[in-house]
Design a protein around this motif. Structure first.
Motif, PDB file in Angstrom:
ATOM      1  N   GLN A  27       0.770  -1.188   0.129  1.00 48.42           N
ATOM      2  CA  GLN A  27      -0.123   0.039  -0.274  1.00 48.42           C
ATOM      3  C   GLN A  27       1.038   1.178  -0.072  1.00 48.42           C
ATOM      4  O   GLN A  27       0.570   2.267  -0.796  1.00 48.42           O
ATOM      5  CB  GLN A  27      -0.909   0.062   1.287  1.00 48.42           C
ATOM      6  N   ASP A  31       1.133   4.092  -2.768  1.00 50.51           N
ATOM      7  CA  ASP A  31       1.233   5.621  -2.569  1.00 50.51           C
ATOM      8  C   ASP A  31       2.240   6.211  -3.361  1.00 50.51           C
ATOM      9  O   ASP A  31       2.006   7.396  -3.601  1.00 50.51           O
ATOM     10  CB  ASP A  31       0.738   5.576  -1.029  1.00 50.51           C
ATOM     11  N   GLY A  34       2.137   6.158  -6.890  1.00 49.14           N
ATOM     12  CA  GLY A  34       0.737   7.142  -7.182  1.00 49.14           C
ATOM     13  C   GLY A  34       0.832   8.478  -7.034  1.00 49.14           C
ATOM     14  O   GLY A  34       0.412   9.303  -7.908  1.00 49.14           O
ATOM     15  N   LEU A  35       1.465   8.882  -5.937  1.00 48.71           N
ATOM     16  CA  LEU A  35       1.621  10.458  -5.722  1.00 48.71           C
ATOM     17  C   LEU A  35       2.782  11.115  -6.068  1.00 48.71           C
ATOM     18  O   LEU A  35       3.020  12.159  -6.128  1.00 48.71           O
ATOM     19  CB  LEU A  35       1.431  10.767  -4.131  1.00 48.71           C
ATOM     20  N   ARG A  81      -5.437  10.640   5.729  1.00 46.47           N
ATOM     21  CA  ARG A  81      -5.928  10.480   4.194  1.00 46.47           C
ATOM     22  C   ARG A  81      -7.325   9.881   4.119  1.00 46.47           C
ATOM     23  O   ARG A  81      -8.114  10.580   3.096  1.00 46.47           O
ATOM     24  CB  ARG A  81      -4.969   9.338   3.628  1.00 46.47           C
ATOM     25  N   THR A  85      -9.702  11.975   1.766  1.00 46.44           N
ATOM     26  CA  THR A  85     -10.153  11.416   0.360  1.00 46.44           C
ATOM     27  C   THR A  85     -10.945  10.039   0.782  1.00 46.44           C
ATOM     28  O   THR A  85     -10.262   8.749   0.547  1.00 46.44           O
ATOM     29  CB  THR A  85      -9.100  11.079  -0.847  1.00 46.44           C
ATOM     30  N   GLN A  87     -13.210   8.219  -0.646  1.00 44.69           N
ATOM     31  CA  GLN A  87     -13.926   7.271  -1.774  1.00 44.69           C
ATOM     32  C   GLN A  87     -12.406   6.609  -2.206  1.00 44.69           C
ATOM     33  O   GLN A  87     -12.660   5.627  -2.953  1.00 44.69           O
ATOM     34  CB  GLN A  87     -14.476   8.096  -2.596  1.00 44.69           C
ATOM     35  N   ALA A  88     -11.139   6.891  -1.897  1.00 44.48           N
ATOM     36  CA  ALA A  88     -10.107   6.113  -2.461  1.00 44.48           C
ATOM     37  C   ALA A  88      -9.791   4.753  -1.737  1.00 44.48           C
ATOM     38  O   ALA A  88     -10.105   4.839  -0.518  1.00 44.48           O
ATOM     39  CB  ALA A  88      -8.880   7.108  -2.173  1.00 44.48           C
ATOM     40  N   VAL A  89      -9.500   3.648  -2.492  1.00 46.97           N
ATOM     41  CA  VAL A  89      -9.447   2.441  -2.091  1.00 46.97           C
ATOM     42  C   VAL A  89      -7.965   2.285  -1.381  1.00 46.97           C
ATOM     43  O   VAL A  89      -7.976   1.634  -0.360  1.00 46.97           O
ATOM     44  CB  VAL A  89      -9.528   1.410  -3.218  1.00 46.97           C
ATOM     45  N   LEU A  90      -6.999   2.987  -1.992  1.00 44.34           N
ATOM     46  CA  LEU A  90      -5.672   2.743  -1.273  1.00 44.34           C
ATOM     47  C   LEU A  90      -5.470   2.927   0.252  1.00 44.34           C
ATOM     48  O   LEU A  90      -4.892   2.221   0.867  1.00 44.34           O
ATOM     49  CB  LEU A  90      -4.729   3.459  -2.224  1.00 44.34           C
ATOM     50  N   PRO A  91      -6.069   4.165   0.492  1.00 50.41           N
ATOM     51  CA  PRO A  91      -5.970   4.391   2.046  1.00 50.41           C
ATOM     52  C   PRO A  91      -6.786   3.606   2.855  1.00 50.41           C
ATOM     53  O   PRO A  91      -6.600   3.019   4.096  1.00 50.41           O
ATOM     54  CB  PRO A  91      -6.791   5.741   2.241  1.00 50.41           C
ATOM     55  N   TRP A  92      -7.766   2.907   2.476  1.00 49.86           N
ATOM     56  CA  TRP A  92      -8.723   1.907   3.109  1.00 49.86           C
ATOM     57  C   TRP A  92      -7.974   0.632   3.175  1.00 49.86           C
ATOM     58  O   TRP A  92      -7.829  -0.156   4.178  1.00 49.86           O
ATOM     59  CB  TRP A  92     -10.021   1.721   2.464  1.00 49.86           C
TER      60      TRP A  92
END
Length: 129
Positions: A27, A31, A34-35, A81, A85, A87-92
């Motif tokens: 993850q 991150d 992606g960022l 995070r 955001t 709705q983002a899947v990666l932080p979940w």
């Protein structure tokens, strides 16, 4: 390196710790890619996870304990995070990984420490009777 005998609950906690550690690492890598932060941030995000790897491989319980403390920093960052955001899947994914990592490492230390204690003898004056 010799094989370490684990049994029962400590074996399951050990496996879950490694799985959640790998999931959190993936993850964090996602991150980073992606960022695309500067390399200093990249190293700062990944180094704490890798720092305890040698001790964990040698089954040093202190490394697992310190990993629990450090995972709280990831928890704080992931909560921020998630509020930014939701709705983002990666932080979940990271949140599930860090909570699982903390709990499984904590339980592993507790159960493994019990396994490593020598059995109490009847002649031992400090053993509960």
């Amino acid at each position: 390196m010799t094989a370490i005998d684990r049994a029962g609950l400590s074996l399951w906690a050990w496996r879950l710790t490694w799985f959640s550690w790998a999931l959190l690492l993936v993850q964090q890598l996602g991150d980073v890619f992606g960022l695309q932060p500067p390399w200093v941030i990249w190293v700062g995000k990944l180094l704490p996870l890798v720092l305890f790897l040698p001790g964990m491989l040698r089954d040093r319980l202190r490394s697992f304990i310190w990993l629990c403390f450090v995972s709280l920093l990831y928890f704080i960052a992931l909560v921020e995070r998630l509020f930014a955001t939701p709705q983002a899947v990666l932080p979940w994914l990271g949140m599930v990984a860090v909570v699982t990592l903390f709990c499984s490492a904590m339980f592993y230390v507790r159960w493994r420490a019990r396994e490593l204690q020598p059995p109490a003898t009847a002649t031992d004056p400090e053993s509960p009777v």
